[in-house]
Write a protein that holds these residues in place. Structure first.
Motif, short mmCIF file in Angstrom:
data_model
loop_
_atom_site.label_atom_id
_atom_site.label_comp_id
_atom_site.label_asym_id
_atom_site.label_seq_id
_atom_site.Cartn_x
_atom_site.Cartn_y
_atom_site.Cartn_z
N VAL A 148 0.86 -1.18 0.00
CA VAL A 148 0.00 0.00 0.00
C VAL A 148 0.90 1.24 0.00
N VAL A 149 0.64 2.13 -0.94
CA VAL A 149 1.51 3.29 -1.15
C VAL A 149 0.69 4.56 -1.00
N LEU A 150 1.21 5.50 -0.21
CA LEU A 150 0.58 6.79 0.00
C LEU A 150 1.26 7.82 -0.90
N HIS A 151 0.46 8.53 -1.70
CA HIS A 151 0.99 9.49 -2.68
C HIS A 151 0.55 10.91 -2.34
N PHE A 152 1.47 11.85 -2.54
CA PHE A 152 1.17 13.28 -2.44
C PHE A 152 1.57 13.94 -3.76
N GLY A 153 0.63 14.65 -4.38
CA GLY A 153 0.96 15.35 -5.61
C GLY A 153 1.93 16.48 -5.38
N ALA A 154 1.68 17.30 -4.36
CA ALA A 154 2.60 18.39 -3.99
C ALA A 154 2.16 18.96 -2.65
N VAL A 155 3.14 19.29 -1.84
CA VAL A 155 2.92 19.90 -0.53
C VAL A 155 3.96 21.00 -0.37
N GLU A 215 7.82 21.70 3.24
CA GLU A 215 8.47 20.49 3.76
C GLU A 215 7.45 19.69 4.55
N ALA A 216 7.33 18.42 4.18
CA ALA A 216 6.32 17.55 4.81
C ALA A 216 6.98 16.37 5.49
N THR A 217 6.50 16.06 6.69
CA THR A 217 6.85 14.82 7.38
C THR A 217 5.56 14.05 7.61
N VAL A 218 5.58 12.77 7.28
CA VAL A 218 4.34 11.98 7.30
C VAL A 218 4.52 10.78 8.24
N TRP A 219 3.52 10.59 9.10
CA TRP A 219 3.46 9.43 9.98
C TRP A 219 2.19 8.62 9.67
N VAL A 220 2.30 7.33 9.76
CA VAL A 220 1.14 6.45 9.69
C VAL A 220 1.14 5.62 10.98
N ASN A 221 0.10 5.77 11.76
CA ASN A 221 0.02 5.08 13.05
C ASN A 221 1.27 5.32 13.89
N ASP A 222 1.69 6.59 13.93
CA ASP A 222 2.84 7.04 14.73
C ASP A 222 4.18 6.57 14.19
N VAL A 223 4.21 5.96 13.04
CA VAL A 223 5.47 5.54 12.41
C VAL A 223 5.80 6.53 11.29
N GLU A 224 6.97 7.17 11.38
CA GLU A 224 7.36 8.10 10.31
C GLU A 224 7.65 7.30 9.04
N ALA A 230 5.18 7.13 -0.25
CA ALA A 230 5.72 6.30 0.82
C ALA A 230 4.99 4.96 0.82
N ASP A 231 5.75 3.90 0.86
CA ASP A 231 5.18 2.57 1.07
C ASP A 231 4.85 2.46 2.56
N ALA A 251 3.59 -0.06 8.26
CA ALA A 251 3.07 0.77 9.35
C ALA A 251 1.59 0.53 9.62
N LEU A 252 0.95 -0.26 8.78
CA LEU A 252 -0.48 -0.51 8.94
C LEU A 252 -0.74 -1.46 10.11
N ARG A 253 -1.92 -1.29 10.76
CA ARG A 253 -2.29 -2.10 11.91
C ARG A 253 -3.67 -2.71 11.69
N GLY A 254 -3.69 -3.97 11.42
CA GLY A 254 -4.97 -4.65 11.27
C GLY A 254 -5.75 -4.18 10.06
N GLU A 255 -7.06 -4.38 10.12
CA GLU A 255 -7.92 -4.07 8.99
C GLU A 255 -8.78 -2.84 9.21
N GLY A 256 -8.69 -2.21 10.35
CA GLY A 256 -9.53 -1.06 10.63
C GLY A 256 -8.94 0.24 10.11
N PRO A 257 -9.49 1.35 10.58
CA PRO A 257 -8.98 2.66 10.15
C PRO A 257 -7.53 2.87 10.59
#
Length: 678
Positions: free
Chosen positions: A78-85, A88-97, A110-111, A115-121
């Motif tokens: 699963v990859v998270l994409h940003f077109g432009a920010v 300077e951007a720092t991104v965390w998923v579930n508290d993982v940078e 970012a792959d 950093a994903l946890r289970g099947e929920g949000p």
């Protein structure tokens, strides 16, 4: 604004069969605020009304959103994409940078699988730093504190997430890039795929809609192939035909599918001329800075991007110079589809330093990577008017080296398009010799353009401040030749009211068309922006009072060039009698000669062109790209009139192919402030 939320953001590298948009409402807070007390609409900068925030000079802010990964993506990355920010951007998923990115106009990803946890949000948090002092950042026309040297032509900053955010799914071994270029013979598409991941893989390529397929293994992360095209149909503004390539990568990790497209076309510099597909190209361009009233540097919706291109085409332009901004990729896509040529360039910095040079250069590779497949892009720009170079290329070898290095970096990545090192003046290493010249006097405008085109001078006046005028040379170093390259005026225009601007548009453009050496022009600009009222349209893209001037006539393939030095709006030609004689020439950029009779008609001053003209007048003919000799048109003001607009039309085989006009005034008293001989 729902359409912009749902359009797939990356049409030149299409994995839309497996994506999920994250545009819409996000939690938002300033860095100094204790909790998530506001919401923001992504992808609109936090300064804009469309964001729901309208916070100005906010240096740091945070975004948060819960996202759900589609159940059908199980087993894939699963990859998270940003077109432009911005910036300077720092991104965390579930508290993982998961990623940190610098650069307000370039995409990143970012792959996030690990950093994903289970099947929920899943919680996504983004911290954005948007410094108030932007001078060493690539920021284009965004205003800075302290100010840039060019602050007078800057606008409201656009901070935070300003292009789409989305998720995609792909295998662990995947297509990381897909470069498509026309072959030298324009009868095949050369493909270079970058492949990433742990497993051996094979790339299957198909030219969509045909039986043409190629299979090639990926070797050391690269797969190359050639797709022949039977009966090739070339891309051009008249026929913007696109070829779509479907790529399927197979490995032990699964199958990755990506689609891309390009057009078969070739843009060349041959001596002092530009050519498109072997035919001479004259650029009739307009500046487009990519701002909207309530949404900043983000288009309000996808249709707005397309509409701006349609408006430029309706005004007679065949090229849009997207100024100092890597625009949303969907703009380039619409240009590809509609057949609008594009001059693309990165955002400028504000002063010269090692940091600013690095920030500027960091945009070059992503720009070519993201948009290089586009057939519409025919010119790459780089620096502009020595911005970020302290207006001093000639005086500093380090700035000359930075300019030349930017050109070399770009050409190493893409030698197939002409590139401009420093648009406007003081060129160091360039494929096009372009210049920006603004002048409120029609007479001195014409004389300076003629002197530049005839080689009588290689410099011209540039106003860098209200009371600060310098003469800028075309060459910024002794090694830059002043002959043997195409000449373009890539910024011009004048006047403080819309009537004055229309007057300058008509007369200045005709003077550019007078010179066969010129390879084209770019008018400043398509629409007003905030305090800058230089547009043919207002900021809302509505028509302005152009005093009867139709830009489509001014920018037509065939135009009339009048041997008149105009005095002032409404008083182009002063005459002591009702009878006037106007020498008329034809500038024609079609593929075949044109000829016909000149016809005339009168309206009041500032009147639009009439539907009907009088009897046939003198015969005139013109060859392609050669200004014709003059034909004299005589006419008399209608009885009782002391002034009027004389409309002149070239009629060929019963069709009007060119129009112009001249306002005649028999009140010959001098006009205060006007000096046509000055």
């Amino acid at each position: 604004m729902e359409e912009s939320i749902m359009e797939y953001p990356r049409p030149h590298f299409d994995r839309s069969h497996s994506w999920s948009s994250l545009n819409g409402e996000w939690d938002f807070r300033a860095d100094t605020e204790p909790g998530w007390n506001r919401t923001i609409t992504v992808p609109f900068a936090w300064e804009t009304p469309a964001s729901g925030i309208e916070a100005h000079w906010l240096p740091v802010a945070w975004y948060r959103r819960l996202v759900t990964v589609p159940a059908g993506w199980a087993g894939q990355r699963v990859v998270l994409h940003f077109g432009a920010v911005h910036h300077e951007a720092t991104v965390w998923v579930n508290d993982v940078e998961v990623v940190k990115h610098r650069g307000g106009y370039t995409p990143f990803e970012a792959d996030i699988t690990d950093a994903l946890r289970g099947e929920g949000p899943q919680e996504v948090v983004v911290r954005v730093c948007a410094p108030l002092d932007k001078r060493e950042l690539a920021h284009g026309k965004q205003r800075s504190i302290p100010r840039d040297d060019y602050d007078g032509v800057c606008f409201t900053p656009s901070s935070g997430i300003w292009q789409s955010v989305w998720l995609e799914a792909r295998p662990a071994t995947y297509v990381a890039g897909l470069k498509l270029r026309p072959s030298a013979g324009l009868d095949a598409i050369e493909v270079e795929a970058r492949v990433a991941g742990p497993s051996e893989s094979v790339l299957h390529l198909t030219l969509r809609g045909t039986d043409t397929t190629v299979e090639v293994p990926a070797v050391e992360g690269v797969a190359r192939a050639v797709l022949p095209v039977a009966g090739p149909r070339l891309w051009s503004p008249d026929d913007p035909h696109l070829y779509h390539v479907d790529a399927r990568l197979t490995s032990a990790d699964g199958t990755d599918e990506v689609a891309a497209y390009t057009g078969l076309r070739r843009v060349e510099v041959i001596g002092e001329d530009l050519y498109l597909n072997g035919r001479r190209l004259f650029v009739r361009g307009v500046l487009d800075q990519g701002y909207w009233p309530r949404t900043g540097i983000t288009a309000p919706d996808d249709a707005a991007l397309r509409r701006d291109i349609e408006l430029a085409a309706a005004a007679g332009y065949n090229l849009v110079r997207k100024h100092l901004k890597l625009e949303d990729p969907r703009f380039v896509h619409h240009a590809d589809v509609l057949g609008m040529l594009v001059w693309a360039e990165p955002a400028s910095t504000g002063r010269f330093s090692a940091e600013s040079v690095t920030a500027f250069e960091e945009q070059i590779a992503p720009m070519v990577e993201r948009d290089g497949d586009s057939p519409a892009i025919v010119i790459w720009g780089l620096y502009n008017e020595e911005w970020g170079l302290d207006w001093d290329i000639p005086g500093d070898p380090a700035k000359q080296q930075a300019t030349a290095r930017a050109y070399e970096l770009l050409k190493a990545l893409d030698p197939s398009r002409p590139a401009v090192d420093n648009s406007g003046w003081t060129h160091v290493k360039t494929d096009l010799l372009d210049w920006h010249y603004y002048d409120e006097s029609a007479a001195s405008w014409g004389r300076t353009v003629a002197a530049l085109m005839d080689g009588e001078q290689d410099d011209f006046p540039v106003r860098l401040g209200p009371d600060y005028v310098v003469r800028k040379k075309l060459a910024g170093s002794p090694s830059q030749p002043l002959r043997g390259l195409p000449n373009l005026n890539s910024e011009y225009g004048g006047g403080f009211t819309c009537v004055e601007r229309a007057w300058h548009l008509r007369w200045q453009t005709q003077e550019l068309r007078r010179h066969d050496r010129l390879a084209g022009y770019v008018y400043t600009e398509m629409y007003d922006i905030e305090h800058e009222s230089a547009g043919l349209l207002d900021f809302e893209r509505r028509a302005k009072d152009l005093a009867g001037v139709n830009p489509a006539d001014v920018n037509a393939t065939t135009t009339l060039v009048l041997d008149v030095v105009p005095v002032a709006p409404g008083r182009d030609l002063l005459s002591e009698s009702r009878e006037v004689t106007v020498p008329v020439r034809v500038s024609h950029h079609g593929s075949e000669p044109v000829n016909g009779h000149l016809h005339t008609a009168w309206t009041p001053v500032f009147g639009p062109a009439p539907d009907a003209f009088g009897a046939a007048g003198p015969w005139i003919e013109a060859k392609p790209f050669l200004l014709s000799g003059p034909a004299e048109v005589g006419a008399a003001l209608p009885a009782g009139w002391t002034s009027g607009r004389l409309h002149i039309a070239l009629v060929s085989d019963g069709e009007i192919v060119a129009r112009s006009a001249v306002d005649v005034d028999t009140h010959t008293a001098p006009v205060i402030g006007d000096d046509p001989a000055a």
